[in-house]
Write a protein that holds these residues in place. Structure first.
Motif, mmCIF file in Angstrom:
data_model
loop_
_atom_site.group_PDB
_atom_site.id
_atom_site.type_symbol
_atom_site.label_atom_id
_atom_site.label_comp_id
_atom_site.label_asym_id
_atom_site.label_seq_id
_atom_site.Cartn_x
_atom_site.Cartn_y
_atom_site.Cartn_z
ATOM 1 N N TRP A 32 0.853 -1.188 0.000
ATOM 2 C CA TRP A 32 0.000 0.000 0.000
ATOM 3 C C TRP A 32 0.887 1.237 0.000
ATOM 4 N N CYS A 33 0.542 2.206 -0.835
ATOM 5 C CA CYS A 33 1.356 3.419 -0.992
ATOM 6 C C CYS A 33 0.461 4.617 -1.237
ATOM 7 N N VAL A 34 1.038 5.780 -1.050
ATOM 8 C CA VAL A 34 0.451 7.001 -1.589
ATOM 9 C C VAL A 34 0.849 7.087 -3.058
ATOM 10 N N LEU A 35 -0.144 7.263 -3.910
ATOM 11 C CA LEU A 35 0.076 7.461 -5.336
ATOM 12 C C LEU A 35 -0.187 8.921 -5.672
ATOM 13 N N GLU A 36 0.802 9.561 -6.295
ATOM 14 C CA GLU A 36 0.650 10.905 -6.844
ATOM 15 C C GLU A 36 0.665 10.763 -8.358
ATOM 16 N N GLU A 37 -0.452 11.099 -8.995
ATOM 17 C CA GLU A 37 -0.592 10.890 -10.434
ATOM 18 C C GLU A 37 -0.864 12.214 -11.134
ATOM 19 N N PHE A 38 -0.021 12.551 -12.086
ATOM 20 C CA PHE A 38 -0.223 13.771 -12.864
ATOM 21 C C PHE A 38 -1.276 13.519 -13.934
ATOM 22 N N THR A 39 -2.182 14.485 -14.056
ATOM 23 C CA THR A 39 -3.262 14.391 -15.041
ATOM 24 C C THR A 39 -3.095 15.395 -16.179
ATOM 25 N N GLY A 40 -2.068 16.227 -16.099
ATOM 26 C CA GLY A 40 -1.783 17.219 -17.131
ATOM 27 C C GLY A 40 -0.343 17.681 -17.001
ATOM 28 N N GLU A 41 0.025 18.663 -17.788
ATOM 29 C CA GLU A 41 1.416 19.114 -17.810
ATOM 30 C C GLU A 41 1.739 20.133 -16.731
ATOM 31 N N ALA A 42 0.742 20.828 -16.204
ATOM 32 C CA ALA A 42 1.000 21.834 -15.173
ATOM 33 C C ALA A 42 1.365 21.161 -13.854
ATOM 34 N N PRO A 43 2.166 21.830 -13.020
ATOM 35 C CA PRO A 43 2.571 21.214 -11.750
ATOM 36 C C PRO A 43 1.419 20.990 -10.780
ATOM 37 N N THR A 44 0.275 21.627 -11.031
ATOM 38 C CA THR A 44 -0.888 21.425 -10.157
ATOM 39 C C THR A 44 -1.924 20.490 -10.769
ATOM 40 N N ASP A 45 -1.627 19.926 -11.934
ATOM 41 C CA ASP A 45 -2.545 18.972 -12.573
ATOM 42 C C ASP A 45 -2.243 17.574 -12.037
ATOM 43 N N LEU A 46 -2.793 17.256 -10.892
ATOM 44 C CA LEU A 46 -2.509 15.943 -10.312
ATOM 45 C C LEU A 46 -3.555 15.558 -9.282
ATOM 46 N N ARG A 47 -3.505 14.325 -8.872
ATOM 47 C CA ARG A 47 -4.377 13.774 -7.845
ATOM 48 C C ARG A 47 -3.533 12.864 -6.946
ATOM 49 N N ARG A 48 -4.008 12.675 -5.715
ATOM 50 C CA ARG A 48 -3.301 11.788 -4.785
ATOM 51 C C ARG A 48 -4.316 10.877 -4.112
ATOM 52 N N VAL A 49 -4.002 9.600 -4.105
ATOM 53 C CA VAL A 49 -4.855 8.604 -3.469
ATOM 54 C C VAL A 49 -3.959 7.573 -2.789
ATOM 55 N N ILE A 50 -4.568 6.749 -1.945
ATOM 56 C CA ILE A 50 -3.879 5.582 -1.402
ATOM 57 C C ILE A 50 -4.218 4.409 -2.303
ATOM 58 N N ALA A 51 -3.195 3.671 -2.711
ATOM 59 C CA ALA A 51 -3.394 2.600 -3.680
ATOM 60 C C ALA A 51 -2.660 1.339 -3.245
ATOM 61 N N ALA A 52 -3.158 0.200 -3.720
ATOM 62 C CA ALA A 52 -2.532 -1.096 -3.468
ATOM 63 C C ALA A 52 -1.899 -1.588 -4.762
ATOM 64 N N VAL A 53 -0.614 -1.927 -4.687
ATOM 65 C CA VAL A 53 0.138 -2.388 -5.851
ATOM 66 C C VAL A 53 0.472 -3.863 -5.656
ATOM 67 N N PRO A 54 0.134 -4.721 -6.598
ATOM 68 C CA PRO A 54 0.471 -6.139 -6.447
ATOM 69 C C PRO A 54 1.971 -6.377 -6.481
ATOM 70 N N LEU A 55 2.418 -7.299 -5.631
ATOM 71 C CA LEU A 55 3.844 -7.604 -5.550
ATOM 72 C C LEU A 55 4.313 -8.541 -6.659
ATOM 73 N N ASP A 56 3.384 -9.099 -7.425
ATOM 74 C CA ASP A 56 3.788 -10.035 -8.472
ATOM 75 C C ASP A 56 4.274 -9.347 -9.737
ATOM 76 N N GLY A 57 4.258 -8.020 -9.770
ATOM 77 C CA GLY A 57 4.747 -7.283 -10.930
ATOM 78 C C GLY A 57 3.726 -7.098 -12.029
ATOM 79 N N SER A 58 2.491 -7.527 -11.814
ATOM 80 C CA SER A 58 1.481 -7.450 -12.870
ATOM 81 C C SER A 58 1.110 -6.025 -13.239
ATOM 82 N N ALA A 59 1.403 -5.061 -12.342
ATOM 83 C CA ALA A 59 1.077 -3.665 -12.646
ATOM 84 C C ALA A 59 2.219 -2.926 -13.334
#
Length: 659
Positions: A143-170
């Motif tokens: 489980w991690c904090v994900l910061e994802e940019f949605t555009g080119e501006a430095p304020t075009d982004l969102r942050r959520v808590i996300a679960a990443v599989p350990l098997d590398g499928s993502a």
């Protein structure tokens, strides 16, 4: 009798190369089974952060070779970049963020093969970034904090808590990442899972608040399939800063909050009210500049290890049943916000006026304290180190100003009779920050040559309660400038410093205070301005990153309501008042205080005949990390003082001052 020498000319074994080699400190300490891991700087290796492993037998190794750089860029200042777990077979497993691509990687150092990516490279703006991971092996996730940019501006982004599989499928499939929260809050920390696995808690806040203004503790039920439901705000609010939460073994929540005016510790049942554990006019936490800070840790025996203090900090063991707090003996005067606990052991990172930051272990079962990593070693005779004194000065309206005074000190020289030493005022960054009372070879670089340094914890600094840091609300460029000037003036008035040879220097917000002081007062003979804010209007609109993009609303005021205040306080708007020499230092890859601000400032002073130099460094961001950069910057700063204060300094290259 010691031979005399003009201040600034004293021969010193602390050269810029030595100071640069000791720059930075270990950070992000944690345990992996019985082992202790942390990150530490490598200035000579392009400034990367190495991941270090201390095995149970006491041997220490760097886990990953260059160019691996374990460092997150979430909110640009980053935070906890790794997590690890001991497995029954195969040895430890760690996940970490690599600075180059900001992907999350998994690595089993005792197995064949290198790190393998767990997340894809983002294709938009700054891409996908990760911070504050926690491993859940039974779910096969991190489980991690994900910061994802949605555009080119430095304020075009969102942050959520996300679960990443350990098997590398993502690694090549974004859809394999499972989002645990929505983007209802602008900022979040990593989720903490309760001991029974049924609840998760995290911290959230939104613009225009900064995390030291007000945050909320969010609570959710965790279903059997690992999704969050019934999310609710549990504690905190617009006027209470909660920078850390932890689950205790009994299922209650421990948190640090400043509802009393001080960051104190509280315990709360998920369905009840919060109870203070040790009500004191001291700080038990600090500002959440990076994601995943840890000032306290609950122990298996029901006690709580906590960093606490006013101005300086110590490590204490709190009995939450009685409120009794027992401090750990030792020389350390500053503890980083990076505590770890394993069984009866507590591991932290601490320093003192005579030692740099070390990894320190306390065994609460035996009371034994020892240094287990990055032990301080005197590269020169400690007689060349300054002996700082923490002092309280009086500022305008009788307000208190806290500072650390570092007088010149050299075992082989003293100043001529009747000659007072020059002094440099150091303004720390933040501005919601703090200058700690610790050994810093950059300070010793100057004091061992006969130049005094005073670090000013001006109004707005942390470590002295909420009222002290709130002094800077809508007063940035006023209170900080006045407080630095008051301390410099007091040192001159008492005969400690030469009033004609005072300088000021600082980086980031300290660079702002330096520039604002040079363009707003006549106290200083020169100044060193390092990756600064110089134009409030530009910085407060679209010239900085998202985290601080609304910071000026509290520091200066809403720009729509007080646009003239933005213009009037900006050093860019007051260049006609600048008459003293200055050195301007800037990283060309700085997303927080970008080079355009410096360029605009230099254009404004063009043709005015003000002696100055501008050094810009390729590949450097906000905070210099490379040894060659730090060497050039320190030597240039010393040359500026030599030329301004009138002493010879033949052992460093002469800085060319343009007019």
């Amino acid at each position: 009798m010691l031979p005399t020498g003009a201040h600034g000319t004293w021969p010193s074994p602390i050269d810029a190369a030595l100071a640069a080699s000791r720059d930075g400190r270990p950070d992000h300490v944690g345990t992996v089974g019985d082992e202790v891991w942390w990150t530490e700087p490598r200035p000579a290796e392009a400034g990367r952060r190495a991941l270090v492993r201390r095995r149970a037998d006491g041997t220490t190794t760097s886990v990953l070779p260059a160019p691996w750089n374990v460092r997150s860029r979430v909110v640009e200042y980053g935070g906890q970049p790794w997590a690890g777990a001991a497995r029954a077979e195969g040895g430890p497993l760690v996940v970490f963020v690599d600075f180059a691509d900001q992907r999350l990687y998994a690595y089993a150092p005792d197995e064949p093969g290198g790190p393998r990516p767990l997340t894809p490279v983002g294709a938009v703006g700054g891409g996908l970034r990760w911070v504050d991971p926690s491993l859940h092996l039974h779910r096969g996730e991190v489980w991690c904090v994900l910061e994802e940019f949605t555009g080119e501006a430095p304020t075009d982004l969102r942050r959520v808590i996300a679960a990443v599989p350990l098997d590398g499928s993502a690694a090549d499939d974004r859809t394999a990442i499972r989002e645990l929260t929505d983007d209802g809050h602008r900022f979040v920390t990593g989720a903490k899972l309760s001991p029974d696995g049924r609840r998760a808690a995290w911290i959230a806040w939104d613009h225009p608040r900064m995390p030291w203004d007000g945050t909320e503790v969010m609570l959710a039920e965790v279903t059997e399939d690992g999704t969050f439901r019934d999310v609710r705000s549990f504690a905190g609010g617009p006027e209470e800063s909660i920078p850390q939460i932890e689950w205790d073994a009994d299922g209650s929540l421990l948190f640090a909050g400043d509802r009393s005016g001080w960051w104190n510790l509280y315990r709360a049942d998920p369905h009840g009210d919060a109870v203070p554990l040790c009500a004191r006019e001291e700080e038990f936490a600090g500002p959440l500049w990076t994601i995943g800070c840890r000032w306290f840790r609950p122990l298996d025996n029901g006690l709580v290890a906590t960093v606490h203090g006013t101005g300086t900090t110590t490590l204490g063991i709190l009995d939450p049943r009685t409120g009794e707090l027992t401090d750990v003996a030792g020389p350390w005067t500053a503890w980083a916000a990076s505590l770890a606990a394993h069984g009866s052991r507590i591991i932290g990172i601490a320093a003192s006026p005579s030692s740099a930051y070390e990894v320190v272990e306390l065994d609460t079962a035996t009371g034994r304290t020892r240094v287990i990593g990055t032990p301080h070693e005197d590269a020169v005779d400690p007689a060349y180190y300054p002996r700082p004194e923490s002092r309280t000065f009086t500022g305008p309206d009788g307000r208190e100003i806290h500072a650390h005074v570092h007088p010149p000190r050299n075992p082989g020289r003293t100043g001529p009779d009747g000659e007072l030493p020059p002094y440099v005022v150091w303004a720390h960054g933040g501005p919601t920050g703090h200058a700690a009372l610790v050994l810093d070879l950059e300070i010793a670089y100057f004091t061992s040559r006969g130049i005094g340094v005073v670090e000013v914890n001006y109004g707005g600094s942390t470590g002295y309660g909420r009222d002290y840091r709130n002094r800077l609300r809508e007063q940035w460029g006023v209170v900080d400038v006045e407080d630095c000037a008051a301390v410099a003036g007091a040192l001159a008035a008492e005969g400690t410093a030469d009033p004609r040879r005072l300088a000021i220097r600082g980086g980031s917000a300290g660079g702002w205070t330096t520039a604002a002081s040079l363009t707003g007062t006549d106290v200083y003979a020169c100044g060193t301005i390092i990756y600064p804010v110089l134009d409030l209007t530009g910085w407060g609109t679209d010239e900085t990153h998202d985290f601080e993009s609304r910071y000026l609303e509290s520091l200066v005021g809403p720009i729509a309501e007080v646009p003239e205040r933005y213009r009037e306080r900006s050093p860019l708007s007051r260049t006609e008042r600048l008459n003293t020499p200055f050195l301007l230092l800037q990283g060309l890859a700085d997303p927080i205080c970008p080079p355009v601000q410096c360029e605009r400032f230099l254009t404004a002073i063009e043709g005015r005949g003000v002696p100055h130099a501008y050094l810009a460094f390729e590949g450097e961001g906000h905070g210099f990390r490379r040894a060659d950069t730090m060497i050039r910057a320190l030597e240039a700063e010393l040359s500026l003082y030599a030329q301004t204060f009138g002493f010879d300094c033949p052992d460093v290259p002469a800085l060319e001052l343009k007019r």
